[in-house]
Design a protein around this motif. Structure first.
Motif, mmCIF file in Angstrom:
data_model
loop_
_atom_site.group_PDB
_atom_site.id
_atom_site.type_symbol
_atom_site.label_atom_id
_atom_site.label_comp_id
_atom_site.label_asym_id
_atom_site.label_seq_id
_atom_site.Cartn_x
_atom_site.Cartn_y
_atom_site.Cartn_z
ATOM 1 N N ALA A 49 15.711 -2.732 4.868
ATOM 2 C CA ALA A 49 13.857 -2.649 5.340
ATOM 3 C C ALA A 49 13.608 -0.971 5.653
ATOM 4 C CB ALA A 49 14.409 -2.972 6.889
ATOM 5 N N ILE A 50 12.954 -0.523 5.316
ATOM 6 C CA ILE A 50 12.539 0.577 5.067
ATOM 7 C C ILE A 50 10.860 0.492 5.963
ATOM 8 C CG2 ILE A 50 11.419 2.581 4.112
ATOM 9 C CD1 ILE A 50 13.666 1.696 1.301
ATOM 10 N N GLU A 51 11.076 1.522 6.823
ATOM 11 C CA GLU A 51 9.547 1.653 7.437
ATOM 12 C C GLU A 51 9.067 2.449 7.586
ATOM 13 O OE1 GLU A 51 7.253 -0.400 11.813
ATOM 14 O OE2 GLU A 51 8.472 2.110 11.760
ATOM 15 N N ALA A 52 7.725 3.236 6.796
ATOM 16 C CA ALA A 52 7.074 4.193 6.308
ATOM 17 C C ALA A 52 6.288 4.557 7.107
ATOM 18 C CB ALA A 52 7.197 5.365 5.263
ATOM 19 N N ARG A 53 5.970 5.291 8.334
ATOM 20 C CA ARG A 53 4.675 5.615 9.344
ATOM 21 C C ARG A 53 3.962 6.439 9.922
ATOM 22 N NH1 ARG A 53 3.161 2.115 13.862
ATOM 23 N NH2 ARG A 53 4.335 0.836 13.561
ATOM 24 N N GLU A 54 2.142 6.906 9.624
ATOM 25 C CA GLU A 54 1.995 8.353 9.709
ATOM 26 C C GLU A 54 2.286 8.764 11.193
ATOM 27 O OE1 GLU A 54 -1.952 10.174 8.840
ATOM 28 O OE2 GLU A 54 -1.731 8.866 8.026
ATOM 29 N N ALA A 55 2.882 9.912 11.393
ATOM 30 C CA ALA A 55 3.228 10.304 12.994
ATOM 31 C C ALA A 55 2.058 11.455 13.398
ATOM 32 C CB ALA A 55 4.712 11.012 12.858
ATOM 33 N N GLU A 68 -7.046 2.820 7.873
ATOM 34 C CA GLU A 68 -6.454 4.100 7.447
ATOM 35 C C GLU A 68 -5.347 5.290 7.603
ATOM 36 O OE1 GLU A 68 -9.798 7.068 7.551
ATOM 37 O OE2 GLU A 68 -11.191 5.601 6.738
ATOM 38 N N GLN A 69 -4.610 4.555 8.337
ATOM 39 C CA GLN A 69 -3.594 5.276 8.809
ATOM 40 C C GLN A 69 -1.916 4.801 8.161
ATOM 41 O OE1 GLN A 69 -3.501 4.888 13.444
ATOM 42 N NE2 GLN A 69 -1.787 5.255 12.716
ATOM 43 N N ILE A 70 -1.167 5.939 7.532
ATOM 44 C CA ILE A 70 -0.018 5.030 6.277
ATOM 45 C C ILE A 70 0.797 3.873 7.315
ATOM 46 C CG2 ILE A 70 1.722 5.209 4.829
ATOM 47 C CD1 ILE A 70 -0.503 8.014 4.591
#
Length: 95
Positions: A49-55, A68-70
């Motif tokens: 599992a990979i999570e990519a979240r805009e910070a 619109e956030q990643i």
């Protein structure tokens, strides 16, 4: 769970509106049970599992809509043991 972050250049139709998004990455090994109807050996299925979240808060606060956030949550059978492998899977997803 392993974590890290990197900068992702964002493109726009308006060349003056190009921004950089800071992406926080988390990844870990997970397993799921084989389906009940599966006729073979019922061993767990190993995934990553990979999570990519805009910070970066400055960009998030300037967005009109929260959607619109990643935020990408990926499951893959590709082995992800380190940060570089997680980035590689994210880059495949971006294409």
């Amino acid at each position: 769970m392993t974590e890290g972050s990197y900068d992702l250049p964002l493109t726009s139709n308006d060349k003056r509106d190009r921004k950089i998004a800071t992406i926080e990455i988390k990844f870990c090994k997970v397993s799921i049970a084989a389906p009940k109807k599966f006729k073979g050996e019922k061993k767990p299925i190993i995934l990553y599992a990979i999570e990519a979240r805009e910070a970066n808060k400055n960009r998030i606060n300037s967005l009109k809509k929260k959607d619109e956030q990643i935020l990408w949550r990926l499951l893959t059978t590709h082995k992800v043991d380190n940060y570089e492998q997680a980035i590689e899977c994210i880059n495949w997803y971006k294409k």
